[in-house]
Design a protein around this motif. Structure first.
Motif, mmCIF file in Angstrom:
data_model
loop_
_atom_site.group_PDB
_atom_site.id
_atom_site.type_symbol
_atom_site.label_atom_id
_atom_site.label_comp_id
_atom_site.label_asym_id
_atom_site.label_seq_id
_atom_site.Cartn_x
_atom_site.Cartn_y
_atom_site.Cartn_z
ATOM 1 N N GLY A 191 0.935 -1.247 -0.008
ATOM 2 C CA GLY A 191 -0.074 0.032 0.274
ATOM 3 C C GLY A 191 0.842 1.409 0.227
ATOM 4 N N ARG A 192 -0.003 2.312 -0.042
ATOM 5 C CA ARG A 192 0.861 3.626 -0.301
ATOM 6 C C ARG A 192 -0.110 4.812 0.439
ATOM 7 N N ASN A 193 0.669 5.927 0.627
ATOM 8 C CA ASN A 193 -0.086 7.039 0.862
ATOM 9 C C ASN A 193 0.641 8.307 0.307
ATOM 10 N N GLU A 194 -0.068 9.462 0.152
ATOM 11 C CA GLU A 194 0.395 10.420 -0.437
ATOM 12 C C GLU A 194 -0.284 11.729 0.305
ATOM 13 N N TYR A 195 0.680 12.568 0.563
ATOM 14 C CA TYR A 195 0.360 13.999 1.430
ATOM 15 C C TYR A 195 0.788 15.130 0.725
ATOM 16 N N LEU A 196 0.460 16.214 0.456
ATOM 17 C CA LEU A 196 0.664 17.392 0.332
ATOM 18 C C LEU A 196 0.933 18.287 1.564
ATOM 19 N N ILE A 197 1.883 18.799 1.818
ATOM 20 C CA ILE A 197 2.177 19.470 3.179
ATOM 21 C C ILE A 197 2.820 20.986 3.125
ATOM 22 N N ASN A 198 2.174 21.997 3.567
ATOM 23 C CA ASN A 198 2.885 23.383 3.491
ATOM 24 C C ASN A 198 3.671 23.536 4.781
ATOM 25 N N CYS A 199 5.016 23.108 4.443
ATOM 26 C CA CYS A 199 6.151 23.456 5.330
ATOM 27 C C CYS A 199 7.373 23.168 4.859
ATOM 28 N N HIS A 200 8.512 23.676 5.701
ATOM 29 C CA HIS A 200 9.817 23.438 5.061
ATOM 30 C C HIS A 200 10.128 22.031 5.013
ATOM 31 N N ILE A 201 11.136 21.570 4.246
ATOM 32 C CA ILE A 201 11.543 20.211 4.266
ATOM 33 C C ILE A 201 11.865 19.766 5.564
ATOM 34 N N GLN A 202 12.652 20.370 6.143
ATOM 35 C CA GLN A 202 13.363 19.888 7.597
ATOM 36 C C GLN A 202 12.165 19.909 8.625
ATOM 37 N N ASP A 203 11.096 20.479 8.343
ATOM 38 C CA ASP A 203 10.049 20.136 9.543
ATOM 39 C C ASP A 203 9.615 18.813 9.351
ATOM 40 N N PRO A 351 8.794 25.910 -2.761
ATOM 41 C CA PRO A 351 9.727 26.235 -1.579
ATOM 42 C C PRO A 351 9.178 25.680 -0.166
ATOM 43 N N LEU A 352 7.779 25.931 0.120
ATOM 44 C CA LEU A 352 7.272 25.437 1.300
ATOM 45 C C LEU A 352 6.200 24.321 1.119
ATOM 46 N N LEU A 353 6.278 23.828 0.147
ATOM 47 C CA LEU A 353 5.096 22.754 -0.266
ATOM 48 C C LEU A 353 6.035 21.219 -0.384
ATOM 49 N N GLN A 354 5.763 20.372 0.436
ATOM 50 C CA GLN A 354 6.302 19.122 0.521
ATOM 51 C C GLN A 354 5.305 17.946 -0.047
ATOM 52 N N ARG A 355 5.707 17.004 -1.018
ATOM 53 C CA ARG A 355 4.885 15.812 -1.220
ATOM 54 C C ARG A 355 5.608 14.648 -0.740
ATOM 55 N N VAL A 356 4.871 14.180 0.388
ATOM 56 C CA VAL A 356 5.354 12.927 1.356
ATOM 57 C C VAL A 356 4.699 11.586 0.836
ATOM 58 N N ILE A 357 5.214 10.635 0.552
ATOM 59 C CA ILE A 357 4.706 9.575 0.154
ATOM 60 C C ILE A 357 5.283 8.169 1.079
ATOM 61 N N ARG A 392 5.511 27.578 12.100
ATOM 62 C CA ARG A 392 6.629 28.235 11.066
ATOM 63 C C ARG A 392 7.839 27.358 11.422
ATOM 64 N N PHE A 393 8.676 27.690 10.525
ATOM 65 C CA PHE A 393 10.257 27.013 10.973
ATOM 66 C C PHE A 393 11.005 27.803 11.916
ATOM 67 N N GLU A 394 11.344 27.385 12.909
ATOM 68 C CA GLU A 394 12.361 27.875 13.951
ATOM 69 C C GLU A 394 13.616 27.873 13.669
ATOM 70 N N GLN A 395 14.267 28.801 13.076
ATOM 71 C CA GLN A 395 15.864 28.667 13.110
ATOM 72 C C GLN A 395 16.459 28.695 14.348
ATOM 73 N N HIS A 396 15.911 29.573 15.178
ATOM 74 C CA HIS A 396 16.762 29.573 16.536
ATOM 75 C C HIS A 396 15.847 29.115 17.811
ATOM 76 N N PRO A 397 15.653 27.903 17.702
ATOM 77 C CA PRO A 397 14.530 27.305 18.624
ATOM 78 C C PRO A 397 15.151 27.433 20.032
ATOM 79 N N ILE A 398 14.229 27.620 21.158
ATOM 80 C CA ILE A 398 14.812 27.429 22.336
ATOM 81 C C ILE A 398 14.363 25.967 22.959
ATOM 82 N N LEU A 399 15.694 25.395 23.029
ATOM 83 C CA LEU A 399 15.708 23.897 23.380
ATOM 84 C C LEU A 399 16.249 23.698 24.739
#
Ligand code: FES
Ligand SMILES: [Fe+2]
Length: 433
Positions: A191-203, A351-357, A392-399
């Motif tokens: 089986g498979r799934n497929e999603y379109l996601i609005n975020c940065h690839i690193q998210d 730029p901020l749209l990922q296809r994930v399968i 949103r993507f946090e480049q300088h997150p508080i960790l």
């Protein structure tokens, strides 16, 4: 009465056989509309400051093997490029730049596969898939040597067609490898799934190293999602426990003292502790086991338990996750019933749209179990998607200390960016016409 019982039992059996052995998941969903309503307008959503480049260097999935037959050409738009993917009559995949260098027609739209070439639909110039040179122009005998279209390096592995993308046009220094049982056909596609996601690839890719979200976001059992999620919050009949053991960096080896120190801190800040096999509470993050692994790979080990009444483990699985380059993740799942393989690919479409399968493969006899597990995987993944679609993507997150694998992971991931990797601004400008 007996007739009724036999009838119901037979129907159930037929359903189980169908679901187990013949049914293949094809779960294609776009949850973006659902999360768009979080904002009055999409413009209100912040994308994050100082975003990392939006298209990393590496192999990215463009199509699944089953989506393109011999003699077919498909247009794929991704990574700020337009690809004409075609399969020759001999079954070989070639990827050319979609735009014809003659007068710019998109050759993937109504172009024709002729032998090992792709013929443009506008004036029928014919380009070789192997090197991109024009082989024939129907209305002249003089074919200019400069008549050539860009050829993209491609490979077809584990039922996926990959393209090599590099912002400096560097040659590939690694390649996706075939899975032993999938490539020989011993394990079945389930089986498979497929999603379109609005975020940065690193998210998306940071989902694994962000170990702390596992117990928080994925603990409520899958069948208590949606309208029954309140039940999971208040009545913990069953919950899922994750045990991360990342190895992203050779310098991340930890001695026993460090583990104890972390454990103490963990209690101090009341962050959800993680149990080891013996049920002892301690933090085992970043334990490096493989010093010889290749640089483009990162590994993670998860122990997944479904607990009944917070006490009895009714199902356990051992997941070896390997990230290969910037957009491929393999999950080798070992359960008490047998092993399964899930291949996950992430491709930036914009730029901020990922296809994930996700594709799942299993031994034929394990098909019913693979279906159930895949259903669970889809539901769990959709919890992540709802977060990604509105964050949103946090480049300088508080960790905190326990989040440190995220930082280590980001250092590892930065190897996939180079000087000319497109930024959000340049990539957006490129899309305008
Ligand atoms: S535009 Fe392709 S042959 Fe003319
Ligand atoms: Fe997740």
């Amino acid at each position: 009465m007996l007739d009724w019982c036999v009838g119901i039992a037979t129907t159930l059996l037929i359903f189980l056989i169908y679901f187990g052995y013949f049914f293949k998941f094809n779960n294609v969903k776009d949850l973006r509309t659902e999360t768009r309503s979080f904002y009055a307008s999409n413009k209100n959503r912040k994308i994050g400051k100082e975003l990392p480049p939006v298209y990393p260097n590496g192999w990215f999935a463009l199509l699944e093997s089953s989506q393109i037959k011999k003699g077919q050409v498909k247009h794929v738009s991704a990574l700020g490029e337009n690809f004409a993917v075609f399969r020759t009559e001999r079954g070989i995949i070639n990827i050319l730049d979609a735009y014809c260098p003659h007068l710019g027609a998109n050759m993937a739209e109504n172009g024709r596969v002729k032998g090992d070439c792709l013929e443009c639909p506008f004036h029928s110039w014919k380009f070789r898939g192997e090197d991109g040179y024009c082989e024939n122009i129907p209305y002249t005998t003089k074919v200019p040597h400069v008549a050539r279209v860009k050829v993209w390096k491609s490979c077809e592995v584990n039922h996926i067609i990959f393209v090599w993308y590099h912002s400096e046009s560097a040659e590939p220094d690694w390649q996706p490898q075939p899975h032993t049982f999938v490539s020989t056909g011993a394990w079945r596609f389930q089986g498979r799934n497929e999603y379109l996601i609005n975020c940065h690839i690193q998210d998306v890719t940071e989902n694994g190293p962000d170990a702390m979200h596992l117990n928080e976001l994925h603990s409520p059992p899958i069948f208590l999602s949606g309208e029954f999620s309140w039940l999971a919050r208040h009545l913990w009949i069953i919950y899922t426990r994750w045990q991360p053991n990342c190895s992203y960096d050779n310098q991340m080896n930890e001695d026993e003292d460090e583990v104890i120190k972390t454990s103490a801190k963990l209690k101090g800040v009341s962050i959800h502790p993680i149990e080891n096999d013996k049920g002892n509470r301690h933090f085992t993050v970043a334990q490096n086991t493989d010093r010889n692994r290749e640089e483009h790979k990162a590994n993670m080990h998860l122990c997944h338990k479904v607990m009944l009444l917070e006490r009895f483990s009714i199902m356990e699985s051992d997941v070896r996750a390997e990230q290969i380059g910037p957009g491929i993740i393999e999950l080798n799942v070992n359960t008490s019933f047998g092993s399964l393989y899930i291949l996950l690919t992430i491709t930036p479409i914009e730029p901020l749209l990922q296809r994930v399968i996700h594709l799942i493969f299993s031994p034929p006899l394990l098909a019913p179990y693979a279906n159930l597990l895949f259903l669970g995987e889809c539901m769990m993944f959709e919890r992540d998607i709802r977060i990604w679609n509105s964050k949103r993507f946090e480049q300088h997150p508080i960790l905190v200390h326990e989040d440190r694998t995220i930082q280590v992971y980001r250092r590892w991931y930065s190897q996939f960016y180079s000087d000319h990797s497109p930024t959000y601004e340049t990539a957006i400008k490129d899309l305008q016409w």
